[in-house]
Design a protein around this motif. Structure first.
Motif, short mmCIF file in Angstrom:
data_model
loop_
_atom_site.label_atom_id
_atom_site.label_comp_id
_atom_site.label_asym_id
_atom_site.label_seq_id
_atom_site.Cartn_x
_atom_site.Cartn_y
_atom_site.Cartn_z
N VAL A 1 0.83 -1.20 0.00
CA VAL A 1 0.00 0.00 0.00
C VAL A 1 0.87 1.26 0.00
N ALA A 2 1.86 1.30 0.89
CA ALA A 2 2.73 2.48 0.99
C ALA A 2 3.51 2.69 -0.29
N PHE A 3 4.03 1.61 -0.86
CA PHE A 3 4.80 1.70 -2.10
C PHE A 3 3.97 2.37 -3.19
N GLU A 4 2.73 1.94 -3.34
CA GLU A 4 1.89 2.50 -4.41
C GLU A 4 1.38 3.90 -4.06
N ALA A 5 1.10 4.14 -2.77
CA ALA A 5 0.60 5.46 -2.38
C ALA A 5 1.65 6.54 -2.62
N LEU A 6 2.91 6.21 -2.39
CA LEU A 6 3.97 7.21 -2.49
C LEU A 6 4.28 7.61 -3.93
N ARG A 7 3.82 6.83 -4.88
CA ARG A 7 4.11 7.22 -6.27
C ARG A 7 3.39 8.52 -6.64
N GLY A 8 2.32 8.85 -5.90
CA GLY A 8 1.60 10.08 -6.17
C GLY A 8 1.89 11.19 -5.19
N HIS A 9 2.83 10.95 -4.26
CA HIS A 9 3.14 11.96 -3.24
C HIS A 9 4.19 12.92 -3.77
N GLN B 1 4.27 -0.78 -13.72
CA GLN B 1 5.15 -1.85 -14.18
C GLN B 1 6.11 -1.30 -15.21
N PRO B 2 7.38 -1.67 -15.20
CA PRO B 2 8.00 -2.46 -14.12
C PRO B 2 8.12 -1.63 -12.85
N PRO B 3 8.11 -2.26 -11.68
CA PRO B 3 8.14 -1.52 -10.42
C PRO B 3 9.44 -0.74 -10.25
N ARG B 4 9.33 0.46 -9.71
CA ARG B 4 10.51 1.26 -9.41
C ARG B 4 10.28 2.03 -8.12
N THR B 5 11.36 2.42 -7.46
CA THR B 5 11.28 3.19 -6.23
C THR B 5 10.49 4.47 -6.46
N PRO B 6 9.51 4.79 -5.59
CA PRO B 6 8.76 6.03 -5.76
C PRO B 6 9.68 7.24 -5.87
N GLY B 7 9.30 8.18 -6.71
CA GLY B 7 10.17 9.27 -7.10
C GLY B 7 10.72 10.13 -5.99
N ARG B 8 9.94 10.40 -4.93
CA ARG B 8 10.39 11.32 -3.89
C ARG B 8 11.07 10.61 -2.72
N VAL B 9 11.21 9.29 -2.79
CA VAL B 9 11.86 8.55 -1.71
C VAL B 9 13.37 8.73 -1.81
#
Length: 328
Positions: free
Chosen positions: A219-227, A254-262
């Protein structure tokens, strides 16, 4: 009242039943404080518990699962064919991992129980008998598989489930999230509503620290992609993110990647955590533009049933890096 610029720390829970967010927030903070003391950061304990080191919130989405569940043994929103296929694959990966871990330790008794569980898994040859089996038969079999798995020495006494059936329904929450259906009256799917809970009330102008566990790591991984705000640290505990086709290939994007602001990602796994696949996350996750990929570390907790967030947070190797990051 929060101070402008004070870090935001959000806890994101995993599978399970209806939660008391205030109580669990206290429990997670207490465990984190214990881990901080063990890591030599006793000076930060009051800052954690009193809220001046970080504004701490517990993102509770458990009601979004339980509200849709039928009265009785399991949820009434499972899709017979699709969810049965997912759960067979997911449970199979957990059983395989337990066999592998037991053999590595030379634990023949645990390996024998896990092998027995694996032998009960539904196979392709059973597809022809679906009509004779009747609705719900794959889930009944998987419940039996997990009941067998709970016979592993020490697991029945320390796990939170008395039998495999309630464990199966909780594990099924992973499939329900990744199925991306169950829309509400406004058309928002279950997964979207869950992600909204994680970021609700978050100030994008203040640094956000995320500690997630189990399904909560997905959940956190996907939520952070829009943060859009800064995320100095993402911490994932007991994560199923690296569970091959069952989870990894169903992530968005896909393919999965680290969320941009992390800016930093620490992933922790315990060898005795049956919900966690091998720590392959750093190999399977593409870096973000800053080159950030997850860094995986192993911890060793007491007891066989270690798939709880508080057991991870009590580890000095987990609490230490988080407190150090909050102090900066």
């Amino acid at each position: 009242m929060s101070v402008s610029g004070t870090p935001q720390l959000v806890f994101v829970h995993g599978i399970g039943g209806l939660r008391d967010a205030a109580r669990e927030r206290r429990e997670w903070l207490t465990a984190l404080a214990e881990g901080a003391r063990a890591a030599g950061h006793a000076d930060a304990v009051s800052g954690l518990t009193q809220g001046w080191l970080a504004e701490v919130r517990f993102a509770d989405y458990s009601d979004l699962f339980t509200d849709a569940e039928a009265q009785g043994d399991g949820p009434g929103t499972l899709d017979e064919q699709e969810d049965a296929a997912f759960m067979t694959e997911f449970v199979g990966s957990l059983v395989d991992e337990l066999v592998r871990q037991a053999l590595e330790r030379g634990d023949r008794r645990t390996a024998a129980v896990a092998e027995d569980a694996r032998a009960q898994l539904p196979g392709d040859d059973e597809d022809e008998d679906d009509e004779e089996q009747g609705v719900g038969e794959p889930f009944r079999i998987l419940g039996m598989v997990l009941t067998t798995l709970l016979q592993v020495p020490g697991l029945r006494e320390t796990a939170q489930w008395a039998s495999g059936t309630p464990l199966l329904w909780h594990l099924a929450q992973v499939g329900r999230y990744l199925r991306r259906r169950e829309a509400d009256g406004t058309g928002r799917t279950l997964d979207a509503r869950i992600r909204e809970r994680v970021l609700k009330g978050i100030d994008p102008d203040r640094p956000l620290f995320v500690v997630s566990h189990s399904l909560g790591t997905v959940v956190a991984f996907e939520a952070l992609r829009g943060h859009r705000g800064p995320v100095p640290l993402l911490m994932t505990l007991g994560s199923p993110l690296a569970t091959g086709t069952a989870v990894l290939q169903r992530l968005v994007p896909q393919p999965p990647r680290t969320p941009g602001r992390v800016e930093r990602w620490l992933n922790f796994w315990d060898r005795d955590d049956i919900v966690v696949g091998r720590p392959r996350l750093d190999r399977w996750m593409l870096p973000n533009a800053a080159g950030v990929v997850p860094v995986t570390s192993r911890v060793d907790s007491d007891g066989l049933w270690v798939h709880t967030a508080t057991k991870y947070l009590r580890q000095p190797g987990v609490a230490g890096p988080l407190v150090e990051a909050l102090k900066k």
